[in-house]
Write a protein that holds these residues in place. Structure first.
Motif, PDB file in Angstrom:
ATOM      1  N   ILE A  36       0.837  -1.202   0.000  1.00 37.01           N
ATOM      2  CA  ILE A  36       0.000   0.000   0.000  1.00 37.01           C
ATOM      3  C   ILE A  36       0.874   1.256   0.000  1.00 37.01           C
ATOM      4  O   ILE A  36       0.609   2.211  -0.735  1.00 37.01           O
ATOM      5  N   GLU A  37       1.919   1.260   0.804  1.00 40.67           N
ATOM      6  CA  GLU A  37       2.815   2.413   0.845  1.00 40.67           C
ATOM      7  C   GLU A  37       3.506   2.612  -0.507  1.00 40.67           C
ATOM      8  O   GLU A  37       3.636   3.739  -0.992  1.00 40.67           O
ATOM      9  N   LYS A  38       3.941   1.524  -1.122  1.00 41.07           N
ATOM     10  CA  LYS A  38       4.599   1.604  -2.430  1.00 41.07           C
ATOM     11  C   LYS A  38       3.634   2.147  -3.477  1.00 41.07           C
ATOM     12  O   LYS A  38       3.984   3.044  -4.254  1.00 41.07           O
ATOM     13  N   LEU A  39       2.419   1.615  -3.498  1.00 35.99           N
ATOM     14  CA  LEU A  39       1.427   2.064  -4.471  1.00 35.99           C
ATOM     15  C   LEU A  39       1.029   3.513  -4.220  1.00 35.99           C
ATOM     16  O   LEU A  39       0.778   4.269  -5.171  1.00 35.99           O
ATOM     17  N   GLY A  40       0.980   3.913  -2.962  1.00 36.59           N
ATOM     18  CA  GLY A  40       0.678   5.301  -2.633  1.00 36.59           C
ATOM     19  C   GLY A  40       1.741   6.240  -3.185  1.00 36.59           C
ATOM     20  O   GLY A  40       1.424   7.314  -3.718  1.00 36.59           O
ATOM     21  N   GLY A  41       2.992   5.844  -3.086  1.00 35.77           N
ATOM     22  CA  GLY A  41       4.077   6.641  -3.645  1.00 35.77           C
ATOM     23  C   GLY A  41       3.981   6.740  -5.161  1.00 35.77           C
ATOM     24  O   GLY A  41       4.189   7.810  -5.743  1.00 35.77           O
ATOM     25  N   GLN A  42       3.665   5.626  -5.804  1.00 38.95           N
ATOM     26  CA  GLN A  42       3.524   5.635  -7.257  1.00 38.95           C
ATOM     27  C   GLN A  42       2.342   6.511  -7.683  1.00 38.95           C
ATOM     28  O   GLN A  42       2.427   7.232  -8.680  1.00 38.95           O
ATOM     29  N   LEU A  43       1.261   6.463  -6.921  1.00 39.30           N
ATOM     30  CA  LEU A  43       0.090   7.276  -7.234  1.00 39.30           C
ATOM     31  C   LEU A  43       0.405   8.759  -7.081  1.00 39.30           C
ATOM     32  O   LEU A  43      -0.007   9.576  -7.913  1.00 39.30           O
ATOM     33  N   THR A  44       1.146   9.101  -6.055  1.00 43.01           N
ATOM     34  CA  THR A  44       1.548  10.499  -5.855  1.00 43.01           C
ATOM     35  C   THR A  44       2.383  10.989  -7.029  1.00 43.01           C
ATOM     36  O   THR A  44       2.166  12.093  -7.546  1.00 43.01           O
ATOM     37  N   LYS A  45       3.334  10.170  -7.464  1.00 42.91           N
ATOM     38  CA  LYS A  45       4.167  10.542  -8.615  1.00 42.91           C
ATOM     39  C   LYS A  45       3.322  10.705  -9.874  1.00 42.91           C
ATOM     40  O   LYS A  45       3.521  11.636 -10.655  1.00 42.91           O
ATOM     41  N   ALA A  46       2.380   9.793 -10.076  1.00 43.49           N
ATOM     42  CA  ALA A  46       1.523   9.862 -11.265  1.00 43.49           C
ATOM     43  C   ALA A  46       0.650  11.113 -11.211  1.00 43.49           C
ATOM     44  O   ALA A  46       0.483  11.800 -12.234  1.00 43.49           O
ATOM     45  N   ASN A  47       0.105  11.421 -10.049  1.00 37.66           N
ATOM     46  CA  ASN A  47      -0.705  12.627  -9.912  1.00 37.66           C
ATOM     47  C   ASN A  47       0.118  13.881 -10.168  1.00 37.66           C
ATOM     48  O   ASN A  47      -0.349  14.820 -10.821  1.00 37.66           O
ATOM     49  N   ASP A  48       1.345  13.909  -9.647  1.00 39.62           N
ATOM     50  CA  ASP A  48       2.222  15.056  -9.890  1.00 39.62           C
ATOM     51  C   ASP A  48       2.505  15.209 -11.380  1.00 39.62           C
ATOM     52  O   ASP A  48       2.522  16.323 -11.910  1.00 39.62           O
ATOM     53  N   ARG A  49       2.725  14.110 -12.042  1.00 41.11           N
ATOM     54  CA  ARG A  49       3.008  14.136 -13.484  1.00 41.11           C
ATOM     55  C   ARG A  49       1.790  14.649 -14.257  1.00 41.11           C
ATOM     56  O   ARG A  49       1.917  15.475 -15.156  1.00 41.11           O
ATOM     57  N   ILE A  50       0.614  14.172 -13.904  1.00 40.72           N
ATOM     58  CA  ILE A  50      -0.614  14.621 -14.573  1.00 40.72           C
ATOM     59  C   ILE A  50      -0.813  16.118 -14.357  1.00 40.72           C
ATOM     60  O   ILE A  50      -1.136  16.852 -15.286  1.00 40.72           O
ATOM     61  N   GLU A  51      -0.609  16.572 -13.130  1.00 40.06           N
ATOM     62  CA  GLU A  51      -0.755  17.996 -12.839  1.00 40.06           C
ATOM     63  C   GLU A  51       0.229  18.831 -13.640  1.00 40.06           C
ATOM     64  O   GLU A  51      -0.121  19.889 -14.159  1.00 40.06           O
ATOM     65  N   SER A  52       1.464  18.356 -13.765  1.00 37.28           N
ATOM     66  CA  SER A  52       2.449  19.124 -14.521  1.00 37.28           C
ATOM     67  C   SER A  52       2.076  19.180 -15.999  1.00 37.28           C
ATOM     68  O   SER A  52       2.285  20.197 -16.661  1.00 37.28           O
ATOM     69  N   LEU A  53       1.482  18.123 -16.518  1.00 35.07           N
ATOM     70  CA  LEU A  53       1.054  18.134 -17.910  1.00 35.07           C
ATOM     71  C   LEU A  53      -0.167  19.024 -18.106  1.00 35.07           C
ATOM     72  O   LEU A  53      -0.280  19.717 -19.119  1.00 35.07           O
ATOM     73  N   GLU A  54      -1.083  19.013 -17.135  1.00 34.60           N
ATOM     74  CA  GLU A  54      -2.279  19.849 -17.234  1.00 34.60           C
ATOM     75  C   GLU A  54      -1.952  21.330 -17.079  1.00 34.60           C
ATOM     76  O   GLU A  54      -2.620  22.182 -17.654  1.00 34.60           O
ATOM     77  N   ASN A  55      -0.924  21.645 -16.320  1.00 34.39           N
ATOM     78  CA  ASN A  55      -0.570  23.032 -16.059  1.00 34.39           C
ATOM     79  C   ASN A  55       0.386  23.604 -17.106  1.00 34.39           C
ATOM     80  O   ASN A  55       0.843  24.733 -16.956  1.00 34.39           O
ATOM     81  N   ASN A  56       0.663  22.839 -18.120  1.00 31.50           N
ATOM     82  CA  ASN A  56       1.556  23.310 -19.176  1.00 31.50           C
ATOM     83  C   ASN A  56       0.828  24.417 -19.946  1.00 31.50           C
ATOM     84  O   ASN A  56      -0.181  24.187 -20.588  1.00 31.50           O
ATOM     85  N   VAL A  57       1.336  25.633 -19.866  1.00 27.52           N
ATOM     86  CA  VAL A  57       0.668  26.794 -20.458  1.00 27.52           C
ATOM     87  C   VAL A  57       0.937  26.825 -21.962  1.00 27.52           C
ATOM     88  O   VAL A  57       2.078  26.753 -22.393  1.00 27.52           O
TER      89      VAL A  57
END
Length: 72
Positions: A36-57
């Protein structure tokens, strides 16, 4: 007296099996928590990546990671 000894022996056997089951369940819970901790870390990274792609101006130079490879 034999009946009492048999009952005590049976109870000891049941207690030993229950101890083993508790240990097995404890191990499973520990392994699942690590997963669960490992998957939580992977999910956080994936969310950060999605946010960075969405915030690309638009209009700004995109990062190299966002560019298509040359074979496209």
């Amino acid at each position: 007296m034999t009946d009492l000894n048999d009952r005590i022996t049976e109870l000891e056997i049941k207690a030993a099996h229950q101890d083993q089951q508790i240990n097995d369940l404890s191990e499973m819970v520990s392994e699942q928590w690590k997963l669960i901790e490992k998957l939580g870390g992977q999910l956080t990274k994936a969310n950060d990546r999605i946010e960075s792609l969405e915030n690309n101006v638009p209009g700004e130079k995109s990062s190299l990671l966002d560019e298509k490879p040359p074979h496209y």
